[in-house]
Design a protein around this motif. Structure first.
Motif, PDB file in Angstrom:
ATOM      1  N   ASN A   1       0.824  -1.226   0.000  1.00  0.00           N
ATOM      2  CA  ASN A   1       0.000   0.000   0.000  1.00  0.00           C
ATOM      3  C   ASN A   1       0.852   1.268   0.000  1.00  0.00           C
ATOM      4  OD1 ASN A   1      -2.271  -1.530   0.044  1.00  0.00           O
ATOM      5  ND2 ASN A   1      -2.638  -1.358   2.255  1.00  0.00           N
ATOM      6  N   GLN A   2       2.122   1.117   0.390  1.00  0.00           N
ATOM      7  CA  GLN A   2       3.007   2.290   0.467  1.00  0.00           C
ATOM      8  C   GLN A   2       4.110   2.233  -0.588  1.00  0.00           C
ATOM      9  OE1 GLN A   2       2.373   4.747   2.379  1.00  0.00           O
ATOM     10  NE2 GLN A   2       0.871   3.847   3.767  1.00  0.00           N
ATOM     11  N   LEU A   3       3.986   1.270  -1.507  1.00  0.00           N
ATOM     12  CA  LEU A   3       5.037   1.127  -2.528  1.00  0.00           C
ATOM     13  C   LEU A   3       4.870   2.206  -3.599  1.00  0.00           C
ATOM     14  CD1 LEU A   3       7.425  -0.508  -3.492  1.00  0.00           C
ATOM     15  CD2 LEU A   3       5.861  -2.149  -4.496  1.00  0.00           C
ATOM     16  N   GLU A   4       5.885   3.041  -3.745  1.00  0.00           N
ATOM     17  CA  GLU A   4       5.775   4.171  -4.687  1.00  0.00           C
ATOM     18  C   GLU A   4       6.800   4.122  -5.796  1.00  0.00           C
ATOM     19  OE1 GLU A   4       5.542   8.206  -3.455  1.00  0.00           O
ATOM     20  OE2 GLU A   4       3.729   7.842  -2.284  1.00  0.00           O
ATOM     21  N   ILE A   5       7.959   3.518  -5.510  1.00  0.00           N
ATOM     22  CA  ILE A   5       9.051   3.600  -6.485  1.00  0.00           C
ATOM     23  C   ILE A   5       9.570   2.204  -6.805  1.00  0.00           C
ATOM     24  CG2 ILE A   5      11.401   4.480  -6.901  1.00  0.00           C
ATOM     25  CD1 ILE A   5      10.746   6.812  -5.017  1.00  0.00           C
ATOM     26  N   LEU A   6       9.733   1.939  -8.097  1.00  0.00           N
ATOM     27  CA  LEU A   6      10.381   0.711  -8.558  1.00  0.00           C
ATOM     28  C   LEU A   6      11.659   1.102  -9.284  1.00  0.00           C
ATOM     29  CD1 LEU A   6      10.683  -2.263  -9.521  1.00  0.00           C
ATOM     30  CD2 LEU A   6       9.115  -1.700 -11.397  1.00  0.00           C
ATOM     31  N   ILE A   7      12.781   0.545  -8.870  1.00  0.00           N
ATOM     32  CA  ILE A   7      14.036   0.776  -9.598  1.00  0.00           C
ATOM     33  C   ILE A   7      14.430  -0.536 -10.280  1.00  0.00           C
ATOM     34  CG2 ILE A   7      16.434   1.566  -9.489  1.00  0.00           C
ATOM     35  CD1 ILE A   7      15.731   3.196  -7.006  1.00  0.00           C
ATOM     36  N   ASN A   8      14.184  -0.601 -11.582  1.00  0.00           N
ATOM     37  CA  ASN A   8      14.527  -1.763 -12.405  1.00  0.00           C
ATOM     38  C   ASN A   8      15.999  -1.661 -12.768  1.00  0.00           C
ATOM     39  OD1 ASN A   8      12.272  -3.502 -12.899  1.00  0.00           O
ATOM     40  ND2 ASN A   8      11.349  -1.915 -14.191  1.00  0.00           N
ATOM     41  N   ASN A   9      16.838  -2.207 -11.893  1.00  0.00           N
ATOM     42  CA  ASN A   9      18.283  -2.017 -12.029  1.00  0.00           C
ATOM     43  C   ASN A   9      19.022  -3.316 -12.376  1.00  0.00           C
ATOM     44  OD1 ASN A   9      21.068  -0.841 -11.184  1.00  0.00           O
ATOM     45  ND2 ASN A   9      20.734  -2.538  -9.740  1.00  0.00           N
ATOM     46  N   ALA A  10      18.495  -4.469 -11.934  1.00  0.00           N
ATOM     47  CA  ALA A  10      19.214  -5.740 -12.155  1.00  0.00           C
ATOM     48  C   ALA A  10      19.545  -5.897 -13.634  1.00  0.00           C
ATOM     49  CB  ALA A  10      18.359  -6.917 -11.687  1.00  0.00           C
ATOM     50  N   GLY A  11      20.793  -6.180 -13.915  1.00  0.00           N
ATOM     51  CA  GLY A  11      21.179  -6.338 -15.315  1.00  0.00           C
ATOM     52  C   GLY A  11      22.639  -6.650 -15.421  1.00  0.00           C
ATOM     53  N   LEU A  12      23.060  -6.999 -16.637  1.00  0.00           N
ATOM     54  CA  LEU A  12      24.455  -7.360 -16.823  1.00  0.00           C
ATOM     55  C   LEU A  12      24.840  -7.395 -18.293  1.00  0.00           C
ATOM     56  CD1 LEU A  12      24.707 -11.200 -15.976  1.00  0.00           C
ATOM     57  CD2 LEU A  12      22.855 -10.090 -17.166  1.00  0.00           C
ATOM     58  N   ALA A  13      26.151  -7.242 -18.506  1.00  0.00           N
ATOM     59  CA  ALA A  13      26.743  -7.556 -19.804  1.00  0.00           C
ATOM     60  C   ALA A  13      27.567  -8.817 -19.584  1.00  0.00           C
ATOM     61  CB  ALA A  13      27.647  -6.418 -20.264  1.00  0.00           C
ATOM     62  N   VAL A  14      27.554  -9.699 -20.561  1.00  0.00           N
ATOM     63  CA  VAL A  14      28.398 -10.897 -20.485  1.00  0.00           C
ATOM     64  C   VAL A  14      29.126 -11.056 -21.817  1.00  0.00           C
ATOM     65  CG1 VAL A  14      28.518 -13.293 -19.701  1.00  0.00           C
ATOM     66  CG2 VAL A  14      26.429 -11.981 -19.296  1.00  0.00           C
ATOM     67  N   GLY A  15      30.455 -10.977 -21.752  1.00  0.00           N
ATOM     68  CA  GLY A  15      31.269 -11.149 -22.946  1.00  0.00           C
ATOM     69  C   GLY A  15      31.407  -9.868 -23.755  1.00  0.00           C
ATOM     70  N   ARG A  16      32.433  -9.845 -24.586  1.00  0.00           N
ATOM     71  CA  ARG A  16      32.645  -8.718 -25.502  1.00  0.00           C
ATOM     72  C   ARG A  16      33.263  -9.287 -26.774  1.00  0.00           C
ATOM     73  NH1 ARG A  16      34.244  -2.500 -24.415  1.00  0.00           N
ATOM     74  NH2 ARG A  16      33.760  -1.988 -26.559  1.00  0.00           N
ATOM     75  N   ASP A  17      32.394  -9.730 -27.670  1.00  0.00           N
ATOM     76  CA  ASP A  17      32.827 -10.427 -28.888  1.00  0.00           C
ATOM     77  C   ASP A  17      32.145  -9.805 -30.098  1.00  0.00           C
ATOM     78  OD1 ASP A  17      34.082 -12.874 -27.523  1.00  0.00           O
ATOM     79  OD2 ASP A  17      32.051 -12.899 -26.702  1.00  0.00           O
TER      80      ASP A  17
ATOM     81  N   SER B   1       8.337  -5.608 -13.841  1.00  0.00           N
ATOM     82  CA  SER B   1       7.413  -4.490 -14.102  1.00  0.00           C
ATOM     83  C   SER B   1       5.969  -4.984 -14.115  1.00  0.00           C
ATOM     84  CB  SER B   1       7.748  -3.831 -15.448  1.00  0.00           C
ATOM     85  OG  SER B   1       9.076  -3.358 -15.430  1.00  0.00           O
ATOM     86  N   LYS B   2       5.737  -6.101 -14.802  1.00  0.00           N
ATOM     87  CA  LYS B   2       4.357  -6.628 -14.896  1.00  0.00           C
ATOM     88  C   LYS B   2       3.805  -6.985 -13.514  1.00  0.00           C
ATOM     89  CE  LYS B   2       1.555 -10.111 -17.285  1.00  0.00           C
ATOM     90  NZ  LYS B   2       0.427  -9.196 -17.406  1.00  0.00           N
ATOM     91  N   THR B   3       4.686  -7.397 -12.624  1.00  0.00           N
ATOM     92  CA  THR B   3       4.256  -7.803 -11.278  1.00  0.00           C
ATOM     93  C   THR B   3       4.041  -6.591 -10.371  1.00  0.00           C
ATOM     94  OG1 THR B   3       5.609  -9.774 -11.639  1.00  0.00           O
ATOM     95  CG2 THR B   3       4.832  -9.420  -9.402  1.00  0.00           C
ATOM     96  N   ILE B   4       4.837  -5.564 -10.543  1.00  0.00           N
ATOM     97  CA  ILE B   4       4.757  -4.407  -9.630  1.00  0.00           C
ATOM     98  C   ILE B   4       3.771  -3.331 -10.124  1.00  0.00           C
ATOM     99  CG2 ILE B   4       6.096  -2.472  -8.647  1.00  0.00           C
ATOM    100  CD1 ILE B   4       6.784  -5.114  -7.298  1.00  0.00           C
ATOM    101  N   ILE B   5       3.619  -3.189 -11.433  1.00  0.00           N
ATOM    102  CA  ILE B   5       2.761  -2.104 -11.944  1.00  0.00           C
ATOM    103  C   ILE B   5       1.325  -2.163 -11.392  1.00  0.00           C
ATOM    104  CG2 ILE B   5       1.652  -1.181 -14.048  1.00  0.00           C
ATOM    105  CD1 ILE B   5       4.453  -1.598 -15.431  1.00  0.00           C
ATOM    106  N   PRO B   6       0.704  -3.351 -11.285  1.00  0.00           N
ATOM    107  CA  PRO B   6      -0.657  -3.363 -10.708  1.00  0.00           C
ATOM    108  C   PRO B   6      -0.703  -2.768  -9.297  1.00  0.00           C
ATOM    109  CG  PRO B   6      -0.173  -5.463 -11.760  1.00  0.00           C
ATOM    110  CD  PRO B   6       1.109  -4.689 -11.761  1.00  0.00           C
ATOM    111  N   ILE B   7       0.381  -2.940  -8.533  1.00  0.00           N
ATOM    112  CA  ILE B   7       0.435  -2.368  -7.178  1.00  0.00           C
ATOM    113  C   ILE B   7       0.492  -0.846  -7.270  1.00  0.00           C
ATOM    114  CG2 ILE B   7       1.850  -2.209  -5.079  1.00  0.00           C
ATOM    115  CD1 ILE B   7       2.819  -5.106  -5.695  1.00  0.00           C
ATOM    116  N   LEU B   8       1.314  -0.322  -8.180  1.00  0.00           N
ATOM    117  CA  LEU B   8       1.421   1.140  -8.337  1.00  0.00           C
ATOM    118  C   LEU B   8       0.096   1.710  -8.820  1.00  0.00           C
ATOM    119  CD1 LEU B   8       4.961   1.437 -10.016  1.00  0.00           C
ATOM    120  CD2 LEU B   8       4.397   1.512  -7.578  1.00  0.00           C
ATOM    121  N   LYS B   9      -0.564   0.980  -9.739  1.00  0.00           N
ATOM    122  CA  LYS B   9      -1.860   1.458 -10.257  1.00  0.00           C
ATOM    123  C   LYS B   9      -2.888   1.534  -9.135  1.00  0.00           C
ATOM    124  CE  LYS B   9      -3.318  -0.030 -14.488  1.00  0.00           C
ATOM    125  NZ  LYS B   9      -3.403  -0.969 -15.646  1.00  0.00           N
ATOM    126  N   GLN B  10      -2.855   0.516  -8.292  1.00  0.00           N
ATOM    127  CA  GLN B  10      -3.799   0.497  -7.168  1.00  0.00           C
ATOM    128  C   GLN B  10      -3.528   1.666  -6.221  1.00  0.00           C
ATOM    129  OE1 GLN B  10      -4.249  -3.394  -5.693  1.00  0.00           O
ATOM    130  NE2 GLN B  10      -5.743  -2.819  -4.141  1.00  0.00           N
TER     131      GLN B  10
END
Ligand code: NDP
Ligand code: 8X3
Length: 251
Positions: free
Chosen positions: A79-95, A120-129
């Motif tokens: 009910n108090q969730l306001e911000i989502l930071i979609n940060n998880a990510g990576l580069a693998v290899g350089r070819d 995003s699909k899981t959290i957006i309904p919470i933000l919309k609510q």
């Protein structure tokens, strides 16, 4: 303050710096990542600041795991969730594209694109609510430019850039802000992961100039998040002063 920020990839680098910054500013946190030990340590440390911290250990590439983890959050949190930071990510290899390792490609596509979508699909309904929210997608200069042997990583970050624009359009009627953050070189564990544990190659990436650190990005995200409700900063490219493009550096 009762507000919560949900951060993916909080066990290292930019995500961990965001956790520290928002905690210092009095936000409660949901910190996530695959390394439980690091999540527990961060939780213990940041709880000392008098905020609430929930740790959720999951792999963003697994939709069922994402949904199951988010389902454990109590209404006090959602009910108090306001911000989502979609940060998880990576580069693998350089070819070059023809020499690329298919497993590397799949890890990047599954994490940087599909993982960001699953969360995003899981959290957006919470933000919309909650009738309000702010999503930060961590893109990259690699989502604005393409550089030699960056092919698939650049492709995934161009996808993040496009998805940020798309989310902004689809969510504008729900008072949900969407900000794409596109950093240049930030010294984190990013290059150790990209070069598959080769610390020497990772160190060489940041040699001869003053790179950004996670805190630089976290401070910027906090600045953007703390603008008044009627103001949105849509897209930000952040570079070290010694960097002029994806490949041009003053070293
Ligand atoms: P780090 O390697 O330091 O941190 C990456 C974080 O992502 C870790 O917390 C890691 O957690 C998490 N992560 C990776 N894969 C998964 C997964 N499958 N499921 C859940 N969490 C995952 O790198 P950065 O902090 O630099 O990277 C953060 C973001 O910033 C990335 O999206 C990256 O592409 C982007 N970026 C980085 C730049 C740089 O120069 N460093 C520049 C531009 C953008 P764990 O291993 O515990 O799961
Ligand atoms: C990370 C920065 O330039 O290695 O996204 O792509 S770069």
């Amino acid at each position: 303050m009762d507000k919560y920020v949900f951060i993916t990839g909080a066990t290292s680098g930019i995500g961990e710096a965001c956790a520290r910054k928002f905690a210092q500013e009095g936000y409660n946190l949901v910190v996530t990542g695959r390394r439980q030990e690091r999540l527990s340590k961060l939780k213990d440390e940041l709880t000392q600041l008098g905020i609430k911290v929930v740790d959720l250990c999951f792999d963003v590439r697994n939709l069922e795991a994402v949904e199951a983890a988010v389902a454990t959050l109590s209404p006090d949190v959602t009910n108090q969730l306001e911000i989502l930071i979609n940060n998880a990510g990576l580069a693998v290899g350089r070819d070059t594209i023809d020499q690329g390792v298919v497993d590397d490609w799949e890890r990047m596509i599954d994490t940087n694109i599909k993982g960001l979508l699953y969360v995003s699909k899981t959290i957006i309904p919470i933000l919309k609510q909650n009738k309000k929210g702010h999503i930060f997608n961590i893109g990259s200069i690699a989502g604005k430019e393409v550089y030699p042997m960056g092919n698939v990583y650049c492709g995934t970050k161009h996808a993040v850039d496009a998805l940020s624009k798309a989310m902004r359009i689809d969510l504008v009627n729900h008072q949900i802000k969407v900000t794409n953050i596109a950093p240049g070189a930030v010294e984190t564990e990013f290059s150790v992961v990209r070069f598959k544990g080769n610390q020497e190659m990772a160190d060489a990436t940041y040699k001869g100039f003053d790179p950004l650190v996670g805190k630089d990005i976290a401070d910027t995200i906090y600045f953007v998040a703390s603008r008044p409700q009627h103001v949105t900063i849509n897209d930000l490219v952040i570079m070290p002063t010694a960097q002029a493009s994806a490949v041009v550096f003053n070293k």
